[in-house]
Design an enzyme around this catalytic site. Structure first.
Site, mmCIF file in Angstrom:
data_model
loop_
_atom_site.group_PDB
_atom_site.id
_atom_site.type_symbol
_atom_site.label_atom_id
_atom_site.label_comp_id
_atom_site.label_asym_id
_atom_site.label_seq_id
_atom_site.Cartn_x
_atom_site.Cartn_y
_atom_site.Cartn_z
ATOM 1 N NE ARG A 242 -3.667 -2.350 2.458
ATOM 2 C CZ ARG A 242 -3.361 -3.572 2.918
ATOM 3 N NH1 ARG A 242 -2.168 -3.792 3.437
ATOM 4 N NH2 ARG A 242 -4.244 -4.547 2.860
ATOM 5 C CE LYS A 269 -8.185 -2.059 4.859
ATOM 6 N NZ LYS A 269 -8.703 -2.097 3.464
ATOM 7 C CG HIS A 332 -4.243 1.729 -3.081
ATOM 8 N ND1 HIS A 332 -4.143 2.833 -2.274
ATOM 9 C CD2 HIS A 332 -4.435 0.675 -2.260
ATOM 10 C CE1 HIS A 332 -4.283 2.464 -1.005
ATOM 11 N NE2 HIS A 332 -4.446 1.161 -0.973
ATOM 12 N NE ARG A 335 -2.648 -3.384 -1.844
ATOM 13 C CZ ARG A 335 -2.126 -4.309 -1.043
ATOM 14 N NH1 ARG A 335 -0.808 -4.410 -0.927
ATOM 15 N NH2 ARG A 335 -2.902 -5.111 -0.343
ATOM 16 C CG HIS A 359 -5.706 -9.102 0.573
ATOM 17 N ND1 HIS A 359 -6.065 -9.244 -0.749
ATOM 18 C CD2 HIS A 359 -5.450 -7.768 0.744
ATOM 19 C CE1 HIS A 359 -6.048 -8.065 -1.344
ATOM 20 N NE2 HIS A 359 -5.679 -7.161 -0.458
ATOM 21 C CE1 TYR A 369 -3.016 -19.814 4.442
ATOM 22 C CE2 TYR A 369 -1.769 -21.277 5.888
ATOM 23 C CZ TYR A 369 -2.650 -21.088 4.838
ATOM 24 O OH TYR A 369 -3.159 -22.171 4.187
#
Length: 396
Positions: A242, A269, A332, A335, A359, A369
């Site tokens: 980001r 985030k 952005h 991404r 994510h 994970y």
């Protein structure tokens, strides 16, 4: 034993402050000048703190005990009485202790330290601009759903639909905080679900066609601005993090010999530390830039002062100067480009891509994970991606 009015009146000043203890942390401090101050000692987050309850005899013993009991009730409900008082003062001394603004500022003070500063600034500005002028002085437990809707309609009428939804969400957080701290019984914002028109989801503009990506890469290489900005433009597609994570990067987060960058949880985030494997191309760019900015804190320092990172508009401004409009590419955008091309062109596994995008990917048992999950596969993917971008850059 507890104090009495007789004992308080008889108390004489000395060369040093004298403390006369009552009960439950309340005591009277007699200053050398003769002034008699009510103090309350309590502990918050493992630290000893003190609160002033006024001057005797203006505040008699009975009132001092009432103020102590009220503060203890706040403490028992998980509220720092000192922060609560600051919130009341910030909202104005004429505000009622249970007003929406007092509760909102108290909630903000409690949680803002865990948010990104820019996110916290947006929230408090939204409340101060769009909410407090209308219902800030209202007792939080008296605000009704129609009353709140009228406030949100003002935001909606100026076309800021998404802001109206975010304002409703912030109000809901304040109401729920009031509930758990014993200042309200319900959240009226839940009655407004569906009352506002849906916000239109805006996707960040991005180039995802290989031919267009090649043109953008060549434009970044030819950028005639500062070395710092040019390196940021060249590194962005190689790491596809980001924009805020990139521009605030610090040299202490990098292990160039190990080809790794660990972004701390505070800047992510999802509030989980994120590991970015670095391709040989990315390491080369960073080593080149290290000669210029390596002695400082930030990889990409501001052009005005090295003590701050580059501004959030630096990359966007560079893209505009290169001729890429808002509808073509944003910070952005890399991404989206990486996610599309890695999947559709290079055939990488979607879960590996999602991991590298940071994510919220979970395993079949529902567990998140950790940052090193599938690291060998991610290293290989990041190098293949960098090599592919080099191929595109050289294509015509």
């Amino acid at each position: 034993m507890p104090l009495t009015d007789t004992a308080i009146r008889a108390a004489k000043p000395a060369d040093k402050p004298v403390r006369l203890f009552d009960s439950a942390g309340l005591y009277l401090e007699v200053a050398p000048s003769g002034g008699k101050w009510w103090r309350w000692k309590y502990r918050w987050d493992g630290k000893e703190k003190r609160l002033s309850f006024g001057v005797y005899p203006d505040v008699p013993l009975k009132v001092a005990r009432e103020r102590r009991d009220a503060a203890r009730a706040l403490l028992a409900s998980g509220v720092d009485p000192g922060e609560h008082r600051k919130a009341q003062k910030a909202a104005g001394t004429d505000r009622a202790a249970s007003s929406f603004e007092v509760l909102a500022r108290e909630w903000f003070a409690k949680f803002a330290s865990s948010w990104e500063p820019s996110h916290a600034d947006r929230i408090i500005r939204r409340l101060e601009r769009d909410i407090f002028p209308w219902i800030g002085s209202r007792p939080v437990d008296e605000i009704t759903a129609p009353e709140l809707l009228a406030v949100l309609r003002r935001i909606e009428e100026r076309g800021a639909i998404e802001t109206a939804h975010r304002a409703r969400q912030n109000c809901s957080q304040v109401f729920r905080y009031a509930i758990v701290t014993g200042r309200a019984e319900r959240d009226p914002s839940v009655d407004l679900r569906g009352a506002l028109p849906p916000a239109q989801s805006e996707h960040f503009a991005a180039v995802t066609e290989p031919r267009d990506v090649a043109a953008l890469l060549r434009a970044c290489d030819a950028y005639a601005g500062t070395l710092v900005t040019r390196c940021a433009l060249r590194l962005a597609p190689l790491v596809f993090v980001r924009p805020g994570e990139l521009r605030k990067a610090e040299w202490s987060e990098f292990e160039l010999d190990a080809a790794e960058w660990v972004i701390p949880a505070a800047r992510m985030k999802m509030r989980t530390a994120h590991l970015v494997p670095l391709s040989t191309q990315a390491v080369q760019i960073l080593r080149e830039l290290h000669a210029l900015t390596g002695a400082g804190r930030y990889v990409f320092p501001s052009a005005r002062t090295p003590t701050r990172p580059m501004s959030d508009n630096a990359i966007l401004a560079a893209l505009r100067r290169m001729g890429f409009g808002r509808d073509e590419m944003t910070g952005h955008g890399w991404r989206a480009a990486a996610r599309t091309i890695l999947d559709e062109v290079l055939g990488e596994r979607p879960d590996i891509i999602e991991h590298q995008l940071a994510h919220a990917v979970r395993d079949p048992l529902g567990r998140a994970y950790n940052r090193t999950a599938h690291l060998p596969a991610r290293r290989q993917m990041m190098q293949r991606w960098a090599d592919y971008l080099d191929e595109l850059r050289g294509s015509e």
